[in-house]
Design an enzyme around this catalytic site. Structure first.
Site, PDB file in Angstrom:
ATOM      1  CG  HIS A 210      22.334   1.210  29.292  1.00  0.00           C
ATOM      2  ND1 HIS A 210      23.140   1.522  28.241  1.00  0.00           N
ATOM      3  CD2 HIS A 210      22.308   2.285  30.091  1.00  0.00           C
ATOM      4  CE1 HIS A 210      23.554   2.760  28.384  1.00  0.00           C
ATOM      5  NE2 HIS A 210      23.077   3.235  29.488  1.00  0.00           N
TER       6      HIS A 210
ATOM      7  N   PRO B  20      19.270  11.932  41.419  1.00  0.00           N
ATOM      8  CG  PRO B  20      17.397  11.785  40.051  1.00  0.00           C
ATOM      9  CD  PRO B  20      18.871  11.528  40.079  1.00  0.00           C
TER      10      PRO B  20
END
Ligand code: HEM
Ligand SMILES: *[C@@H]1O[C@H](CO)[C@@H](O)[C@H](O)[C@H]1NC(C)=O
Ligand SMILES: *[C@@H]1O[C@H](CO)[C@@H](O)[C@H](O)[C@H]1NC(C)=O
Ligand SMILES: *[C@@H]1O[C@H](CO)[C@@H](O)[C@H](O)[C@H]1NC(C)=O
Length: 259
Positions: A66, A98
């Site tokens: 980003h 995750p």
């Protein structure tokens, strides 16, 4: 034209490398002396690149690249520059993402292990307002949830029908939108999660904790009043994870190789 494109791509890569930064030694304006225009260059280049190829925005966001001040028709935030490259490159170590099947307890603990709060979890999960997913990431959820050929009951049944029409069992190639408006960075994600239309179990799981579910409900009802600001704050925080500054690490001569 081709040359121009190539240069733009290179500048984009420079932007990505530079934005790969953080920690104590990080600051806005880090390159003011050595390369005074860098932040401005990175800003315009990345923005123009993304305006020509909007589909790049989601993968970039996902990679936590980003970059500086990017506008994805949504929030923009300054990324402190000055991170250095690691001397070790180890694929199995970088695979700490995750699982999409993670439950709320697992998510909270993975985020906590990176110094991120429960609020960061629910805020950053809002990143799933853009981008796409492979059908394989939700196959179990649709077709074999408990190993008995069943579907995850925490999904809205109309949504299940819709998803099943796009994702057949064992489909490894098809990609589908993350939320109903997956091309725009908006706050609809929370509305979808609240309607039991969160794509991954990790999205639906946000309804299983008091703090995260309260945030989901608030955003779904108040339409984004706070989400963009929260997102900026949490992205900057996430950008500071495990970053090397000062004398740690090195500045790579070739970005893909350790010196
Ligand atoms: C909370 C834990 C998270 C889990 C379990 C998770 C899981 C996933 C999975 C499984 C995919 C789709 C992979 C595929 O099948 O192609 C995905 C895509 C994506 N994720 Fe996450 N993610 C998490 C957090 C985040 C965060 C914190 C962000 C950014 C703030 C993010 C942004 C994205 C984006 C933008 C995409 C779409 C990429 C594209 O369109 O190419 N995710 N995520
Ligand atoms: C990579 O990291 C894993 C997990 O920490 C470790 O077991 C493995 O030996 C490392 N590999 C290399 C080549 O350093
Ligand atoms: C979450 O998953 C872990 C590991 O599978 C399990 O031990 C735990 O009971 C689960 N927690 C909840 C709240 O479902
Ligand atoms: C569903 O899951 C069960 C248990 O993990 C497995 O034995 C079975 O082969 C799976 N069925 C399909 C169609 O993948």
């Amino acid at each position: 034209m081709a040359i121009k494109k190539h240069i733009t791509l290179q500048l984009l890569l420079v932007a990505l490398i530079l934005s790969f930064a953080n920690g104590e030694g990080l600051k806005l304006g880090f390159y003011k002396k050595t390369c005074p225009r860098v932040e401005a260059i990175v800003k315009t280049t990345t923005a123009s690149y993304i305006s020509r190829a909007p589909s790049l925005a989601a993968p970039l966001l996902r990679m936590h690249f980003h970059d500086c001040f990017v506008r994805i028709k949504g929030p923009a935030w300054p990324v402190p520059l000055g991170r250095r490259d690691g001397r070790v490159s180890n694929a199995s170590e970088s695979r700490t993402l995750p699982s999409p099947a993670a439950n709320i307890t697992q998510l909270i603990s993975i985020f906590a292990s990176k110094g991120l709060s429960v609020k960061d979890l629910v805020v950053l999960s809002g990143g799933h307002t853009v981008g796409t997913s492979h059908c394989s990431s939700i196959a179990t959820r649709l077709y074999n949830f408990t190993g008995k050929g069943d579907t995850d009951p925490s999904l809205d049944s109309n949504y299940v029908t819709q998803l099943k029409s796009k994702c057949k069992p064992n489909d490894k190639t098809t990609v589908i939108g993350m939320d109903g408006s997956f091309r725009s960075f908006d706050d609809d994600y929370y509305t979808f999660v609240l309607k039991k239309r969160g794509l991954f179990q990790s999205d639906s799981a946000l309804l299983n904790d008091k703090e995260t579910s309260a945030y989901v409900k608030r955003q779904a009802q108040s339409h984004g009043s706070k989400f963009f600001n929260d997102f900026k704050d949490s992205m900057v925080k996430m950008g500071k994870i495990g970053v090397l500054t000062g004398n740690a690490g090195e500045i790579r001569k070739q970005c893909a190789l350790i010196n």
